[in-house]
Design a protein around this motif. Structure first.
Motif, PDB file in Angstrom:
ATOM      1  N   THR A 181       9.045   1.560  -6.611  1.00 18.43           N
ATOM      2  CA  THR A 181       7.914   2.484  -6.638  1.00 18.43           C
ATOM      3  C   THR A 181       6.727   1.891  -7.381  1.00 18.43           C
ATOM      4  N   THR A 182       5.605   2.530  -7.208  1.00 18.11           N
ATOM      5  CA  THR A 182       4.431   2.191  -8.009  1.00 18.11           C
ATOM      6  C   THR A 182       4.661   2.678  -9.434  1.00 18.11           C
ATOM      7  N   LEU A 183       3.835   2.222 -10.354  1.00 18.77           N
ATOM      8  CA  LEU A 183       3.955   2.625 -11.755  1.00 18.77           C
ATOM      9  C   LEU A 183       3.784   4.128 -11.917  1.00 18.77           C
ATOM     10  N   GLU A 184       2.923   4.735 -11.070  1.00 21.78           N
ATOM     11  CA  GLU A 184       2.645   6.165 -11.177  1.00 21.78           C
ATOM     12  C   GLU A 184       3.879   7.014 -10.871  1.00 21.78           C
ATOM     13  N   CYS A 211      10.242  -0.897 -10.812  1.00 17.24           N
ATOM     14  CA  CYS A 211       8.801  -0.668 -10.824  1.00 17.24           C
ATOM     15  C   CYS A 211       8.111  -1.892 -10.228  1.00 17.24           C
ATOM     16  N   SER A 212       7.275  -1.680  -9.228  1.00 14.02           N
ATOM     17  CA  SER A 212       6.669  -2.798  -8.505  1.00 14.02           C
ATOM     18  C   SER A 212       5.716  -3.620  -9.365  1.00 14.02           C
ATOM     19  N   SER A 213       5.108  -3.011 -10.363  1.00 16.88           N
ATOM     20  CA  SER A 213       4.131  -3.739 -11.185  1.00 16.88           C
ATOM     21  C   SER A 213       4.757  -4.364 -12.429  1.00 16.88           C
ATOM     22  N   THR A 214       5.593  -3.610 -13.133  1.00 20.76           N
ATOM     23  CA  THR A 214       6.196  -4.139 -14.369  1.00 20.76           C
ATOM     24  C   THR A 214       7.514  -4.878 -14.110  1.00 20.76           C
ATOM     25  N   LYS A 215       8.114  -4.671 -12.936  1.00 20.83           N
ATOM     26  CA  LYS A 215       9.411  -5.252 -12.559  1.00 20.83           C
ATOM     27  C   LYS A 215      10.554  -4.747 -13.433  1.00 20.83           C
ATOM     28  N   GLY A 273       0.782  -1.230   0.000  1.00 18.71           N
ATOM     29  CA  GLY A 273       0.000   0.000   0.000  1.00 18.71           C
ATOM     30  C   GLY A 273       0.811   1.275   0.000  1.00 18.71           C
ATOM     31  N   LYS A 274       2.121   1.175   0.171  1.00 25.99           N
ATOM     32  CA  LYS A 274       2.970   2.381   0.166  1.00 25.99           C
ATOM     33  C   LYS A 274       3.270   2.797  -1.263  1.00 25.99           C
ATOM     34  N   ALA A 275       3.646   4.060  -1.416  1.00 27.40           N
ATOM     35  CA  ALA A 275       3.988   4.565  -2.743  1.00 27.40           C
ATOM     36  C   ALA A 275       5.382   4.118  -3.167  1.00 27.40           C
ATOM     37  N   PHE A 276       6.285   3.967  -2.205  1.00 33.31           N
ATOM     38  CA  PHE A 276       7.645   3.524  -2.528  1.00 33.31           C
ATOM     39  C   PHE A 276       8.337   3.005  -1.280  1.00 33.31           C
ATOM     40  N   ILE A 277       9.411   2.241  -1.496  1.00 30.16           N
ATOM     41  CA  ILE A 277      10.312   1.773  -0.446  1.00 30.16           C
ATOM     42  C   ILE A 277      11.733   1.948  -0.973  1.00 30.16           C
ATOM     43  N   SER A 278      12.604   2.493  -0.138  1.00 31.23           N
ATOM     44  CA  SER A 278      13.981   2.719  -0.567  1.00 31.23           C
ATOM     45  C   SER A 278      14.949   2.022   0.388  1.00 31.23           C
ATOM     46  N   LEU A 293       3.230   7.562   3.530  1.00 32.20           N
ATOM     47  CA  LEU A 293       3.491   6.856   2.268  1.00 32.20           C
ATOM     48  C   LEU A 293       2.310   6.019   1.810  1.00 32.20           C
ATOM     49  N   LYS A 294       1.328   5.788   2.697  1.00 35.87           N
ATOM     50  CA  LYS A 294       0.156   5.025   2.303  1.00 35.87           C
ATOM     51  C   LYS A 294      -0.880   5.888   1.600  1.00 35.87           C
ATOM     52  N   HIS A 295      -0.652   7.200   1.634  1.00 36.61           N
ATOM     53  CA  HIS A 295      -1.580   8.106   0.962  1.00 36.61           C
ATOM     54  C   HIS A 295      -1.455   7.917  -0.535  1.00 36.61           C
ATOM     55  N   PRO A 296      -2.569   7.801  -1.271  1.00 34.62           N
ATOM     56  CA  PRO A 296      -2.495   7.528  -2.709  1.00 34.62           C
ATOM     57  C   PRO A 296      -1.791   8.618  -3.505  1.00 34.62           C
ATOM     58  N   LYS A 297      -1.724   9.849  -2.964  1.00 36.18           N
ATOM     59  CA  LYS A 297      -1.074  10.938  -3.696  1.00 36.18           C
ATOM     60  C   LYS A 297       0.347  11.194  -3.198  1.00 36.18           C
ATOM     61  N   ALA A 298       0.883  10.252  -2.412  1.00 33.31           N
ATOM     62  CA  ALA A 298       2.238  10.422  -1.886  1.00 33.31           C
ATOM     63  C   ALA A 298       3.246  10.501  -3.026  1.00 33.31           C
TER      64      ALA A 298
END
Length: 454
Positions: A96-99, A141-145, A22-27, A57-62
């Motif tokens: 990160t997320t794709l966004e 990228c977490s979705s496309t890898k 659910g987070k926007a990114f992890i570093s 970071l759980k905020h969708p607009k993070a």
């Protein structure tokens, strides 16, 4: 053509197992070793999140503006203490997320420059002009890898991104070489009465600089021999039936012969100072460095050993000061002395590797606390039975004194303690003011240590 990063397969597995949840990114950090031809990455560790950051970071607009540069930099500082000679923080990774896939470069560029600046400030040594100064940013990228790997030259503030190759290899560090050394130190640091406004950390570092030159200019014996620095470290080793150098023995014994810093072109004189205090360090220190087994040079191996010697002494001083401050040392009478235990070194193996990382343990800290500290800082689970406590017992003494002239190399009475090896640290007079100044500077930044160093 950009840099090539040879990466342990377990690092790839670790990165692929990280879930954003659910987070926007992890570093996190990438750890390994530089060489002239390529760089080696043997470990990755995520930066532990702050509680309030975790919620943001759980905020969708993070966005990556939420990346806490100060927090991540402090994590890099803490982890760098746990690296033996030869290992460095080579850069950072971010998932990160794709966004946010196209929104990470500027934030991470600022981060790696800030990290390098902060870590360099604590070191007693400097990088040479010939050394690699590029640091890596790995984006996943977490979705496309999809993986994006770029480097920046951290010695050039105007540096732009350069593409780099990221290649996985199994058993990368299973045959790395270790160099072990026990060095005896006797360091006297006068604290000038004119520099009382400096922090204890700065004064101690200034005093250690002279000793550091002795370490840099010392003569180093490898298995009892002096070797030409341009020679292959493995020269003379037996060859296997395939023609490759056998790596049956991964360890080298290193002895250090230091010289007095005398300039023969000038008359030697004693330096006399009016001091408000002094710091003395005496005893023996366990040091260890690692180097890759791909035609390693003697000069690179010796450089790794030298830097581990300098790092471990400076780190122990800093850790002791932190512990005294966080436990609010009480004021002492002028004639009163108090003894403290300096932290001693603990080594922990990396699974599937000959390399061991390290930490520092006070006498009253349990093995469970050290295990938890490894888990927090490096995000890896270690077994208590795998902890290797270096055979050294370090003591420290703090006392106060009236102002007096201090001669460099002045002898101090030996501590009468029933121990085999000691590192004696005496801090005389004005200890409260020195420590309070240092604590004030430290409180400006985050502290993510656990156990007694929390």
């Amino acid at each position: 053509m950009g840099r090539t990063y040879i990466v342990e397969e377990s690092v790839g597995q670790y990165l692929s197992n990280i879930s954003l949840q659910g987070k926007a990114f992890i570093s996190g950090l990438l750890i390994g070793q530089c060489s002239s031809q390529k760089d080696y990455v043997i470990l990755a560790t995520r930066t532990p999140p702050k509680e309030e950051q975790n919620e943001n970071l759980k905020h969708p607009k993070a966005k990556l503006d939420n990346l806490d540069e100060e927090w991540a930099t402090e994590h890099a500082n803490q982890v760098s203490r746990m690296l033996p000679g030869g290992l460095l923080v080579l850069g950072v990774f971010i998932i990160t997320t794709l966004e946010l896939a196209n929104d990470f470069q500027n934030a991470l560029r600022r981060l790696i420059f800030a990290m390098e600046k902060s870590m360099n400030r604590k070191r007693l040594w400097n990088f040479t002009e010939e050394e690699i100064s590029e640091r890596v940013i790995l984006h996943i990228c977490s979705s496309t890898k999809k993986i994006s790997c770029r480097t920046y030259d951290v010695h050039d503030p105007k540096s732009s991104a350069r593409p780099a190759d990221w290649k996985y290899q199994s058993g990368l560090s299973t045959s790395w070489l270790s160099l072990d050394c026990t060095i005896h130190i006797d360091i006297h640091i006068p604290l000038s009465s004119t520099s009382v406004s400096y922090t204890l950390e700065k004064n101690t570092k200034n005093g250690l600089t002279r000793w550091a030159k002795q370490i840099e200019n010392g003569v180093y014996l490898i298995n009892g021999q002096v070797k030409d620095e341009d020679c292959d470290l493995l020269e003379g080793q037996k060859k296997s039936f395939r023609g490759n150098t056998q790596a049956t023995s991964h360890s080298f014994d290193v002895r250090v012969l230091t010289q007095l810093l005398l300039n023969l072109e000038h008359r030697s004189t004693a330096t006399v100072q009016i001091c408000s205090g002094s710091v003395n360090l005496k005893g023996s220190v366990k040091c260890r460095a690692y180097i890759h087994s791909n035609k390693p040079k003697v000069k690179d191996a010796m450089q790794a050993v030298k830097r581990d010697i300098l790092n471990t002494v400076a780190d122990r001083c800093e850790i002791l000061f932190e512990d005294l401050l966080l436990n609010e040392i009480p004021e002492k009478k002028d004639s009163e002395k108090e003894f403290y235990i300096l932290p001693h070194r603990v080594f922990v193996p990396i699974p599937g590797s000959t390399v061991k990382l390290c930490d520092y343990k006070f006498g009253d800290e349990s093995a469970e606390e050290i295990r938890d500290h490894f888990r927090e800082m490096l995000d890896h689970t270690v077994q208590i039975e795998d902890l290797e406590i270096a055979e050294e017992v370090n003591t420290a003494c703090m006392s106060s004194m009236n102002n007096e002239a201090s001669l460099e190399h002045k002898d101090d009475k030996q501590l009468e303690q029933p121990i085999k090896t000691t590192v004696m640290l005496k801090i005389r007079q004005n200890i409260e003011s020195w420590l309070k100044l240092w604590l004030k500077s430290k409180r400006k930044g985050p502290n993510i240590q656990c156990s007694k160093r929390k």
